[in-house]
Design an enzyme around this catalytic site. Sequence first.
Site, PDB file in Angstrom:
ATOM      1  N   LYS A   1      38.745  73.771  47.059  1.00 42.72           N
ATOM      2  CA  LYS A   1      39.209  72.467  47.511  1.00 42.72           C
ATOM      3  C   LYS A   1      40.038  72.739  48.757  1.00 42.72           C
ATOM      4  CE  LYS A   1      41.988  68.479  46.654  1.00 42.72           C
ATOM      5  NZ  LYS A   1      43.293  68.090  46.119  1.00 42.72           N
TER       6      LYS A   1
ATOM      7  N   ASN B   1      46.623  63.984  39.401  1.00 42.90           N
ATOM      8  CA  ASN B   1      47.600  65.003  39.006  1.00 42.90           C
ATOM      9  C   ASN B   1      48.951  64.375  38.677  1.00 42.90           C
ATOM     10  OD1 ASN B   1      49.270  67.210  38.628  1.00 42.90           O
ATOM     11  ND2 ASN B   1      48.634  68.284  40.442  1.00 42.90           N
TER      12      ASN B   1
END
Lengths: 373, 261
Positions: B95, B204
């Site tokens: 990522k 998250n």
Amino acid sequence: MDERPAIDFAQLRRLVHGCVAADVERALAGAGQLGVRDLAALLSPAADAFLPQMAHRSATLTEQRFGRTIQIYAPLYIHNFCVNRCAYCGFSAANRIERRILSAGEVAAEAEVLRAWGIRHLLLVAGEAPARLDAERLAGMVRILRSRFASISVEVQPLSVADYRLLFAAGVAGVTIYQETYDPEVYARVHEAGAKQDYAGRLAVPARAAAAGMREVGIGALLGLADWRAEGVALGAHLAFLRKRFWRTAFTVSFPRLRPAAGGFAPLAPVSERDLAQLIFALRLFDPDVGLVLSTREEARFRDGMIGLGPTRYSAGSCTAPGGYGHTAGAEEQFAIGDQRSVEEVCRAILDRGFDPVRKDWDQTFQEFESAA
Amino acid sequence: MLTIAGRTFRSRLFVGTGKFSSSAVMREAIEASGCEMVTVALRRVDLADPADDIMRVLDRERFFFLPNTSGARNAEEAVRLARLARAAGGGHWLKLEVTPDPRTLLPDPVETLRATEILVKEGFVVLPYINADPILALKLQDAGAAAVMPLGAPIGTNQGVLTRFQVEIIVEQARVPVVVDAGIGAPSHAALAMEIGADAVLVNTAIAVAGDPVAMARAFAEAVAAGRRAREAGIGRPQTTAAASSPESGIEFLRTDEGGR
């Protein structure tokens, strides 16, 4: 580029002491970024009545930005020589103390002790004695240590941009440099001799470190020297100044309160725990993204209580004497620490409060080192 | 099923590993989320250390690790991190995060594109984190990105999909999966992202700092599944009643016979 903010301390002191409850309410009601006037309101005597609201807002902002974590670091003192005579410091040239400088090998041995305790963020500290430890020699030590730590920062004498670049290339990620006090009159009084007497010169140093490409620059005021409320506004103004000019740099603010040290200096303007908490909350509300440091100068009870309320970084296991970790020989400490728990105990206390003590949150891989080894 | 670079995922929820109160809570929340892909900051883990607090608690067989370059401020740093992570056993998926401003953590489009071009050539599966810029998404796709990850709002803000208009364009144009990343603060935000056509979402902060992270992880799993199901079922467009009730359509003059011939 200009290096230092225009700080009129007397004017800031008038500003902060002139604030009334309505100013505090306005600062707390504002939706956007707070200005220096709002910060002054939050640091004013009138804000004391709003401390619970400030604590709550500070906790929420900190959790949102940093999560339920506290980053752990430890200082490593390389030497306690100093060319300055500073009335408050144990290392002052005026003090007759046992002085010592560690060799590169001794520094590595001390670092190994910290590593074994789980420390991965290292702060290398030294008195201001360029003839004993210049940037080149410091860089040599960093090159030895860098593969063993996630990040290495330094807190030594002010250096030139070129020297900061040299250190950055050697693997230093951050620089900590405190103004000590933003009050020029008190500054002149407590800095009795040495290069550190230059108030304006010191004020320009954080910008130099940022200009050299440092990832993180830490500023701070030594609490107990001047009016802490005005110091807080000045700190915020300095921080805002740096942010505007160095948007790639992360900043931290420290709030060291004077501790007992050789020389027996008594605080000129005592700061209570409640005062310190107000200062921390106000800075958090002023800048939700800044790293806030609470070191082992403070005792365990206070540090435990502050977990989650604003600070993001705790030192642990600290010893402020060169060679103190391996107990190789006795040299004088800079100041007596307040929280004497081990790294493990501090981490346990953080976990018990529902926060994760993060030992590694950086990586040396970010930096490309010069090839010289 | 979601397929990225030939790998399939049943869950369309990806979860980040930062900001949790402990590694135990993180593991429990991740398990409750039903996710199969977790993202891990390379700055935070020590891939070489088997005792690392994150590596130790997550089963890499069960949870596919997507290392991220959080903290990189230019392409060189991101590329260096990626190479070392691969060498240390971190795999070749990445990522890509290039965020030069530590305050907003907004992604740098120029450096992200540059790093993607380099890393794709080196055989990495690159999932770049980007602002919701449709042209950038197209360029990254052309450069070989395996997915694009536009933000809904700046990281950690819980603001939801503020970039909805651009995300809809990105979805419409994309040949690769679109993962809405950052800013998703509530399950309803995640459901919305899925309803407008995102292939997956990454969450998250909203889970890590929830009052009960485990229950919140479950709530996100349900919201993502519901949003996806709704998308597949076909959501009716909101209609403007004014137009529907208008007596004049403006085409009454059209004759239905063959006219003046």
